[in-house]
Design an enzyme around this catalytic site. Structure first.
Site, short mmCIF file in Angstrom:
data_model
loop_
_atom_site.label_atom_id
_atom_site.label_comp_id
_atom_site.label_asym_id
_atom_site.label_seq_id
_atom_site.Cartn_x
_atom_site.Cartn_y
_atom_site.Cartn_z
N ARG A 62 0.84 -1.20 0.00
CA ARG A 62 0.00 0.00 0.00
C ARG A 62 0.88 1.25 0.00
O ARG A 62 0.58 2.24 -0.65
CB ARG A 62 -0.92 0.02 1.23
CG ARG A 62 -1.85 1.25 1.24
CD ARG A 62 -2.65 1.37 2.53
NE ARG A 62 -1.79 1.65 3.67
CZ ARG A 62 -1.71 0.90 4.75
NH1 ARG A 62 -2.42 -0.20 4.87
NH2 ARG A 62 -0.89 1.23 5.74
N TYR A 101 -15.44 18.88 -15.29
CA TYR A 101 -16.02 17.54 -15.34
C TYR A 101 -17.01 17.34 -14.19
O TYR A 101 -16.77 17.76 -13.05
CB TYR A 101 -14.88 16.51 -15.27
CG TYR A 101 -15.32 15.11 -14.92
CD1 TYR A 101 -16.24 14.43 -15.71
CD2 TYR A 101 -14.80 14.47 -13.81
CE1 TYR A 101 -16.65 13.14 -15.39
CE2 TYR A 101 -15.19 13.19 -13.48
CZ TYR A 101 -16.12 12.53 -14.27
OH TYR A 101 -16.52 11.26 -13.94
N ASP A 107 -5.82 20.00 -14.08
CA ASP A 107 -6.25 18.70 -14.61
C ASP A 107 -5.88 18.66 -16.08
O ASP A 107 -6.45 19.40 -16.90
CB ASP A 107 -7.76 18.53 -14.41
CG ASP A 107 -8.23 17.13 -14.76
OD1 ASP A 107 -7.62 16.50 -15.65
OD2 ASP A 107 -9.21 16.65 -14.16
N LYS A 134 -8.06 7.44 -18.81
CA LYS A 134 -8.29 8.00 -20.13
C LYS A 134 -7.09 7.79 -21.06
O LYS A 134 -6.73 6.66 -21.36
CB LYS A 134 -8.65 9.47 -19.98
CG LYS A 134 -9.69 9.79 -18.89
CD LYS A 134 -11.00 9.08 -19.08
CE LYS A 134 -12.12 9.63 -18.19
NZ LYS A 134 -11.92 9.47 -16.74
#
Length: 387
Positions: free
Chosen positions: A48, A101, A173, A198
């Site tokens: 992790r 978004y 972004d 994406k």
């Protein structure tokens, strides 16, 4: 030429396996690692926190964005949340665009409604509005450029400079352009966000996010919080993401080439009222896109010039374009933001942002462009039959 800076061996994991000489790096799926001795840990102790496979993809993405390091998370949204939880204390102010978004808008709005942070949504591409918002002394300014789905572009060097002057953190972004067409850290940004789902991955088969910086103090804080709240990416996704990135440039340039041809086709259609794309002179921020971007990207939005029933018929007739959310894959997608990606936003908020019920967003893929145009042509003709 600085060969050490350019070599792919350092940054994409190729040819680093010293045990067997694997060209492609192996996947380290172990969740934990043995200690050398009592109170003597190795480089890795728990996945992790840190994992060899994740380190490779993080170094690769950092290199692409000209950063000193990156944290890959389990989604694009968790990357945004990581920045927020790392940098802010309760009551701090976030400035963000009202045309971003839908998922980002929802996150910021929900944090505001729970009274955790103050959030001020603005018309980000208006410089006067932006400068006025800075007078409120925000701690973070979040920017999409181009924005999703209207593809508005802002003057990033100017914006980042002004944000820096007041001691705030600029977060850009960069999902819609990827490092291929824009590098916000070079333009003055403090942090860059990606939904790796994406373009970086490009194959619509994983969910991941990334946050990149060129500042050591920010990177160390982000690493600590990523481990603390447990939002680091899965190792198998790290491997798939690295594989996807190896074709990033060729995919993006092919998709952009297709996009420009589709735009020329859409300009001639009576059922297309307005086209949104940074390459167009009338697009908001076109002049800045030419200066700060290395390409205009492969996302197009357009206003359908007809009724809702006509829009429905148009979408139902398409066969090569898939009606689906997300973007950036090798396949072409078409999306109706008002009922899909931005359904979490109220009608009033959508209208304020300029998102209409007849807006469509296309993520252009790498298929044969004439096949894509033929598919659009067939769909437009089917609509004419019910006019």
């Amino acid at each position: 030429m600085n060969y050490k800076k350019k070599t792919v061996v350092v940054h994409n994991g190729l040819n680093i396996d010293k045990q067997y000489g694997c060209v492609i790096p192996p996947i380290y799926i172990s969740s934990n690692y043995s200690f050398k001795d009592y109170k003597k840990s190795r480089k890795y102790d728990y996945s992790r926190k840190k994992n060899p496979t994740r380190d490779i993809i993080q170094n690769t993405i950092a290199s692409l964005e000209n950063g000193i390091g990156a944290i890959v998370t389990n989604s694009g949204m968790s990357a945004i949340y990581l920045a927020i939880i790392t940098l802010l204390k309760p009551g701090d102010l976030i400035i963000c665009p009202n045309d971003c978004y839908g998922g980002s808008y929802r996150l910021f709005k929900s944090l505001l409604e729970k009274n955790i942070y103050n959030v001020h949504f603005i018309n980000m591409f208006c410089k006067k509005t932006f400068l006025s918002a800075l007078l409120k002394k925000p701690q973070i300014v979040f920017i999409e450029s181009p924005s999703n789905p209207l593809l508005n572009v802002v003057d990033l060097p100017f914006y980042c400079s002004e944000i820096n002057k007041i001691g705030a953190i600029s977060i850009i972004d960069n999902t819609l352009l990827s490092p291929v067409f824009q590098n916000p850290l070079k333009l003055g940004a403090d942090l860059v966000i990606h939904s790796c789902t994406k373009y970086l991955n490009g194959h619509s088969d994983l969910i991941a996010g990334a946050i990149i910086t060129k500042q050591n103090n920010l990177l160390n804080k982000l690493y600590w919080w990523a481990n603390n709240i447990g939002i680091t990416s899965s190792v198998l996704n790290d491997y798939l993401l690295l594989r996807g990135i190896r074709t990033l440039y060729i995919r993006l340039y092919k998709a952009q080439k297709n996009t420009l041809k589709i735009i020329n086709y859409l300009k001639k259609q009576k059922l297309v009222k307005k086209i949104y794309h940074p390459s167009l002179k009338e697009n908001v921020g076109h002049i800045f896109a030419k200066k700060q971007q290395k390409g205009f990207g492969a996302i197009i939005s357009f206003e359908f010039n007809g009724s809702n029933n006509m829009l429905k018929k148009f979408l139902q007739t398409l066969t090569l374009f898939t009606l689906a959310e997300s973007l950036g894959g090798v396949e072409s997608l078409i999306c109706h933001p008002a009922s899909m990606t931005h359904i979490c936003i109220s009608k009033k908020e959508m209208l304020q942002a300029g998102i209409s019920n007849l807006l469509l967003r296309i993520s252009v893929g790498i298929e044969d462009v004439q096949d894509l145009i033929n598919d659009l042509e067939h769909a437009f003709k089917s609509v004419h039959s019910i006019m």
